[in-house]
Design a protein around this motif. Structure first.
Motif, short mmCIF file in Angstrom:
data_model
loop_
_atom_site.label_atom_id
_atom_site.label_comp_id
_atom_site.label_asym_id
_atom_site.label_seq_id
_atom_site.Cartn_x
_atom_site.Cartn_y
_atom_site.Cartn_z
N LEU A 47 0.89 -1.35 0.02
CA LEU A 47 0.02 0.04 0.05
C LEU A 47 0.84 1.05 0.13
O LEU A 47 1.74 1.31 0.81
CB LEU A 47 -0.80 0.17 1.11
CG LEU A 47 -1.90 1.24 1.42
CD1 LEU A 47 -2.96 1.33 0.36
CD2 LEU A 47 -2.53 1.32 2.69
N VAL A 48 0.57 2.05 -0.98
CA VAL A 48 1.36 3.40 -0.90
C VAL A 48 0.54 4.66 -0.32
O VAL A 48 1.13 5.33 0.52
CB VAL A 48 1.75 3.80 -2.57
CG1 VAL A 48 2.29 5.01 -2.71
CG2 VAL A 48 2.42 2.87 -3.20
N ALA A 49 -0.52 4.75 -0.55
CA ALA A 49 -1.57 5.73 -0.05
C ALA A 49 -3.04 5.39 0.05
O ALA A 49 -3.44 4.61 -0.98
CB ALA A 49 -1.33 6.99 -0.90
N GLY A 50 -3.83 6.12 0.69
CA GLY A 50 -5.31 5.89 0.55
C GLY A 50 -5.73 7.02 0.87
O GLY A 50 -5.31 7.87 1.43
N ILE A 51 -7.10 7.08 0.45
CA ILE A 51 -8.01 8.41 0.59
C ILE A 51 -9.26 7.92 0.91
O ILE A 51 -10.04 7.23 -0.05
CB ILE A 51 -7.79 9.57 -0.60
CG1 ILE A 51 -8.44 10.73 -0.14
CG2 ILE A 51 -8.07 9.04 -1.88
CD1 ILE A 51 -8.43 12.09 -1.26
N THR A 52 -10.16 8.52 1.62
CA THR A 52 -11.47 8.27 2.26
C THR A 52 -12.52 9.26 1.27
O THR A 52 -12.02 10.00 0.70
CB THR A 52 -11.64 8.16 3.48
OG1 THR A 52 -11.71 9.61 4.09
CG2 THR A 52 -10.73 7.23 4.51
N SER A 53 -13.75 8.70 1.17
CA SER A 53 -14.71 9.62 0.77
C SER A 53 -14.65 11.03 1.09
O SER A 53 -14.95 11.94 0.57
CB SER A 53 -16.10 9.07 0.63
OG SER A 53 -16.09 8.94 1.91
N ASP A 54 -14.49 11.32 2.32
CA ASP A 54 -14.35 12.74 2.97
C ASP A 54 -13.00 13.33 2.90
O ASP A 54 -12.72 14.26 3.40
CB ASP A 54 -14.74 12.60 4.44
CG ASP A 54 -13.72 11.95 5.43
OD1 ASP A 54 -14.23 11.78 6.65
OD2 ASP A 54 -12.73 11.28 4.98
N GLY A 55 -12.01 12.71 2.26
CA GLY A 55 -10.81 13.35 1.98
C GLY A 55 -9.65 12.92 2.93
O GLY A 55 -8.46 13.46 2.84
N SER A 56 -9.89 12.09 3.93
CA SER A 56 -8.80 11.64 4.65
C SER A 56 -7.69 10.90 3.92
O SER A 56 -8.09 9.74 3.37
CB SER A 56 -9.32 10.87 5.85
OG SER A 56 -10.18 11.94 6.73
N THR A 57 -6.53 11.30 4.31
CA THR A 57 -5.17 10.37 3.55
C THR A 57 -4.76 9.66 4.63
O THR A 57 -4.32 9.88 5.60
CB THR A 57 -4.43 11.28 2.99
OG1 THR A 57 -3.97 12.29 3.56
CG2 THR A 57 -5.41 11.96 1.77
N ASN A 58 -3.79 8.65 4.09
CA ASN A 58 -2.84 7.87 4.71
C ASN A 58 -1.60 7.44 3.63
O ASN A 58 -1.87 7.28 2.61
CB ASN A 58 -3.18 6.87 5.55
CG ASN A 58 -3.76 5.77 4.84
OD1 ASN A 58 -4.73 5.70 4.18
ND2 ASN A 58 -2.86 4.57 4.66
#
Length: 120
Positions: A47-58
């Motif tokens: 996993l490199v990066a993720g983003i939720t529907s409300d824009g939260s990222t990791n």
């Protein structure tokens, strides 16, 4: 039927930048979490990066401060801006989306991947 199509990969010199795109199409009702993974030859998919529907990222520790994930909900598209690229970033980059289709069922969908090569 939902499809994810990545684009934007290519050959770039160390220190350079690339922007990857992943567009969802087909029977899309709602796009929830979107993720970018990468897989180098002989290695596991990470996993490199993720983003939720409300824009939260990791982000993975290895890309923090260099990569930025974003999304355009109107275009059903997620982006990965990659700066200060290193040879160790060389991999096939794949998009994964948790998407609710018109049948109201959420499934995980994968794109076909786009190759990124960082080399002088």
């Amino acid at each position: 039927q939902v499809q994810l199509v990545e684009s934007g990969g290519g050959l770039v010199q160390p220190g350079g930048s690339l922007t990857l795109s992943c567009a969802a199409s087909g029977s899309v009702l709602r796009i929830n979490r979107m993720e970018w993974y990468r897989q180098a030859p002989g290695k596991e998919r990470d996993l490199v990066a993720g983003i939720t529907s409300d824009g939260s990222t990791n982000y993975a520790d290895s890309v923090k401060g260099r990569f930025t994930i974003s999304r355009d909900n109107a275009k059903n598209t997620v982006y990965l801006q990659m700066n200060s690229l290193k040879p160790e970033d060389t991999a096939v980059y794949l998009c994964n989306g948790y998407i609710q289709a018109l049948d109201y069922i959420q499934r995980s969908y994968w794109g076909q991947g786009t190759q990124v090569i960082v080399s002088s």
